[in-house]
Design a protein around this motif. Structure first.
Motif, PDB file in Angstrom:
ATOM      1  N   ASP A 198       0.866  -1.175   0.000  1.00  0.00           N
ATOM      2  CA  ASP A 198       0.000   0.000   0.000  1.00  0.00           C
ATOM      3  C   ASP A 198       0.902   1.224   0.000  1.00  0.00           C
ATOM      4  N   GLN A 222      -1.161  -2.544  -4.414  1.00  0.00           N
ATOM      5  CA  GLN A 222      -1.921  -1.313  -4.567  1.00  0.00           C
ATOM      6  C   GLN A 222      -1.024  -0.115  -4.283  1.00  0.00           C
ATOM      7  N   ASN A 223      -1.298   0.973  -5.012  1.00  0.00           N
ATOM      8  CA  ASN A 223      -0.528   2.212  -4.854  1.00  0.00           C
ATOM      9  C   ASN A 223       0.980   1.963  -4.967  1.00  0.00           C
ATOM     10  N   ILE A 244      -3.985  -3.030  -8.342  1.00  0.00           N
ATOM     11  CA  ILE A 244      -5.059  -2.044  -8.288  1.00  0.00           C
ATOM     12  C   ILE A 244      -4.516  -0.665  -7.948  1.00  0.00           C
ATOM     13  N   ASP A 245      -5.418   0.314  -8.032  1.00  0.00           N
ATOM     14  CA  ASP A 245      -5.179   1.663  -7.531  1.00  0.00           C
ATOM     15  C   ASP A 245      -3.908   2.291  -8.085  1.00  0.00           C
ATOM     16  N   ASN A 246      -3.867   2.481  -9.419  1.00  0.00           N
ATOM     17  CA  ASN A 246      -2.795   3.205 -10.099  1.00  0.00           C
ATOM     18  C   ASN A 246      -1.432   2.517 -10.036  1.00  0.00           C
ATOM     19  N   SER A 247      -1.397   1.266  -9.645  1.00  0.00           N
ATOM     20  CA  SER A 247      -0.123   0.552  -9.587  1.00  0.00           C
ATOM     21  C   SER A 247       0.372   0.224 -10.991  1.00  0.00           C
ATOM     22  N   ASN A 274      -8.853  -0.467 -11.419  1.00  0.00           N
ATOM     23  CA  ASN A 274      -8.737   0.882 -10.849  1.00  0.00           C
ATOM     24  C   ASN A 274      -7.505   1.631 -11.352  1.00  0.00           C
ATOM     25  N   ASN A 275      -7.419   1.773 -12.682  1.00  0.00           N
ATOM     26  CA  ASN A 275      -6.368   2.572 -13.325  1.00  0.00           C
ATOM     27  C   ASN A 275      -4.959   2.011 -13.146  1.00  0.00           C
TER      28      ASN A 275
END
Length: 705
Positions: A198, A222-223, A244-247, A274-275
């Motif tokens: 994260d 993520q991240n 996920i999450d812009n990774s 998620n991008n």
């Protein structure tokens, strides 16, 4: 009670607090040889070089320590520590800009719940050496982590080797919120997650990872701005990798398999959402539900194999091997996609009426290039959703029921580079139903699978569409252009066009190549010569012809012959006379001259034969030239019976090639000789017909190609 090997170590290493060096023998406890690695582990340390025969002291950690500036000073400045035994308290690293090294020297067990075994808050670097050792949780432990990196950690961490058996049911083995972490050839088993980020970046090199909890993921990224997995073997009961999450996650090689339990049989092996961006190169991915699932993100797959067994179809769970939806982008290149069961191999969007279609309601962008797609009901599937699209650049389909399937109102982009024959089916067949987006050249090989419809091509708008099926036939024009009227416009006919019986067709012969002149036409209908099919609007210019399409597949060819401004009557071969007006070999095609069928004309037959079978081969004028032409084409084989005594009297004895060619031709019964006088008559002229017949005879005997 805290335990580390035996309490005797406390007395032996008490001097660790006063000095940074001790003899190697002081650490040879319980038969361990792991400390031989301490020297290499210290290379990143600020400690000065040690005298020969001595190594830096590896201070033992017993649990509950916080490794910070004060702790390091209290222990004589040592930043190298050892670990073994059972720990009931965790260890915290808060070392600012120091390099911390931990050597695991024996089996290590963490026995405290609701805590982290090793917490990293600050350090320049952290290194854990555990080759050949096991780090595990105590039996029944439910709430603990092995490594926890707080977001205040901005340094690097490297874990070398070791087996990590972290069987806690609700916490990931490694929860990393900061820093850059390298996992170097670890073996790790976890229940919830093996690695979760994260905010941290991870590089996983080799090793084996497994997660047994079906509602989680082996790797949960993520991240993370830059994480990579290189030649990793990973498995899981749920997602194996969830980015996920812009990774941004890069996967190179390795094997990823999902062995789901029936509790959650709808978990893909690799998921990106998620991008986030997932790049996979030459990996082997297998799944029971979906190998790669892209939702609102981007995935680029290059090489590798993707195998989907769909083993839970009986429970109502089905999914393609590769799927994109919810505005995502999926590019697949040079891959093999094998998806068994009543399903699609690669899809964008969902079938109308599915649960996910109603829930998410949109598709994504799909690009397929140079892939092998096999064993699925549908090869490429375009489902519902406003963003659903697919571009097929190139692919090979094997064992698919339909290579391409389009839901209602969907159209596929197919590159002109796609030359493979492919079947296509739609959910909403009707007259004029468009199949491809505009812009295609008329050279695709699409076969419609909807009953009572066939695939046609709109030559004005340049796309393929469905039209009511009627008896249609093909027309192949060689060395010529065939046209028909489409909307009053002359339109070129291509071999895959279907033409109705009775359609007027116009033929125009191509310009004669240099050295040749137009001779006539050959016409075959379903393999049968029908030269009387043609008509000539201008009898003086038969390079243009017309006919009405018959009920059969037609092949027409414009025929040319060599320009021969001086063409005397060929003399008859004196050794093996042939009537020059006898019919030529029946393999020669029919020709239309002035509207009449000519099959046996000498000049016509030999001209066509030379054009079709002897292009670029010089025409011999006498017997020895013919003999040498065939003999050389055969590879100059040695005659079996030629001796110095039987050399032909009318060929120079020093002309070895001519003697060999003549004798070999006679031995092969391609030519004859004058037995009474032992002469070959090398200078006797040969007719064009004799040349053609001798050449064909040699081909029939398998002597030349």
């Amino acid at each position: 009670m805290k335990k580390f090997g035996t309490r005797l170590i406390s007395a032996v290493l008490a001097g660790c607090m006063m000095t940074s060096v001790l003899p190697v023998s002081a650490f040879a406890l319980e038969g361990s040889t792991e400390f031989e690695r301490t020297v290499s582990a210290q290379e990143n340390s600020d400690a000065p070089a040690e005298p020969s025969g001595e190594v830096a002291a590896a201070c033992p950690l017993t649990g509950g320590e916080t490794i910070n500036k004060e702790f390091i000073e209290e222990h004589g400045g040592s930043k190298v520590y050892s670990m073994s035994g059972t720990y009931t308290d965790g260890i915290v690293i808060d070392a600012e800009d120091d390099d911390v090294v931990i050597n695991v020297t024996g089996e290590t067990t963490f026995a405290k719940g609701s805590a982290a075994f090793i917490t990293v808050r600050k350090a320049k670097s952290v290194t854990v050496n555990a080759e050949g050792q096991t780090i595990k949780t105590a039996e029944g432990l439910a709430y603990s982590r092995c490594f926890y990196a707080e977001n205040s950690f901005t340094g690097t961490a490297v874990l070398h080797g070791g087996t990590y058996n972290w069987q806690c049911g609700s916490r990931p083995a490694c929860y990393l919120c900061g820093g850059s972490w390298t996992f170097d050839h670890l073996t790790m088993k976890a229940i919830t997650r093996a690695i979760e980020t994260d905010g941290a970046n991870v590089t996983v090199n080799g090793g084996t990872y497994d997660c047994s909890y079906s509602d989680s993921a082996t790797f949960w990224i993520q991240n993370s701005t830059n994480s990579s997995f290189n030649y990793v073997t990973a498995s899981g009961a749920g997602w194996v990798l969830n980015a996920i999450d812009n990774s941004v996650v890069n996967v190179v090689g390795g094997s990823y398999s999902s062995n789901k339990a029936e509790v959650h049989p709808d978990r893909p092996t690799l998921r990106v959402a998620n991008n986030a961006t997932l790049n996979v190169t030459n990996a082997d991915v297998t799944g029971t539900y979906c190998d790669v699932f892209v939702t609102g993100a981007t995935a680029n797959l290059v090489g590798g194999t993707y195998t989907n067994t769909n083993q839970y179809l009986n429970l109502g769970y089905e999914s393609p091997a590769l799927k994109v939806w919810n505005g995502g982008t999926l590019s697949v290149k040079d891959a093999v996609v094998d998806c068994t069961g009543d399903n699609a191999a690669i899809s964008s969007g969902e079938p109308a009426g599915s649960y996910y279609h109603y829930k998410y309601g949109d598709g994504g962008k799909l690009v397929v290039e140079n892939c092998t797609i096999k064993n699925s009901k549908y090869g490429i599937y375009l489902g519902r959703g406003s963003s659903t699209s697919a571009e097929l650049k190139s692919a090979t389909f094997e064992g698919t029921e339909s290579d391409i399937y389009l839901e209602s109102d969907k159209e596929i982009t197919i590159s002109d580079t796609f030359t493979t024959k492919a079947t296509i089916k739609v959910a909403d067949p009707e007259e004029g139903r468009q199949l491809t987006v505009a812009g295609n050249a008329n050279k695709l090989h699409l076969k419609g699978q909807n009953e009572n419809y066939r695939v046609a091509y709109d030559k004005a708008q340049h796309y393929y569409y469905l039209t009511q099926r009627a008896p249609g036939y093909t027309l192949t024009a060689k060395d010529a252009t065939a046209t028909i009227k489409v909307g009053g416009v002359d339109t070129k006919v291509d071999p895959n066009d279907e033409i109705y019986e009775g359609t007027p067709v116009t033929l125009t012969a191509d310009k004669a190549p240099e050295g040749l002149k137009f001779l006539g036409w050959t016409v075959m209908v379903d393999g049968v010569v029908q030269n009387d099919l043609l008509k000539f609007p201008n009898e003086e210019d038969q390079t243009k012809a017309t006919f009405d399409m018959p009920a059969g597949n037609v092949t027409v060819r414009a025929v040319y012959e060599i320009v021969d401004p001086v063409d005397p009557v060929d003399p008859v071969d004196p050794v093996d006379p042939v009537d020059p007006v006898d019919p030529v070999d029946p393999v020669l095609p029919g020709v239309i001259i002035g509207g009449a069928v000519i099959l046996g004309a000498y000049e016509t037959g030999t001209g066509i034969y030379r054009l079709m079978n002897m292009q670029g081969i010089p025409l011999p004028s006498d017997r020895i030239e013919l003999a040498e032409l065939v003999w050389e084409r055969a590879g100059k084989p040695e005659p079996q019976n030629m001796t110095d005594e039987d050399l032909y009297a009318d060929i120079d004895a020093d002309d070895t090639d001519a003697q060999k060619a003549a004798h070999w031709m006679v031995e092969q019964e391609l030519m004859k000789f004058d037995e009474d006088n032992n002469k070959f008559h090398p200078c006797f002229p040969v007719s064009k017909l004799r040349v053609c017949l001798t050449w064909q005879n040699a081909k029939d005997k398998g002597l030349i190609d």
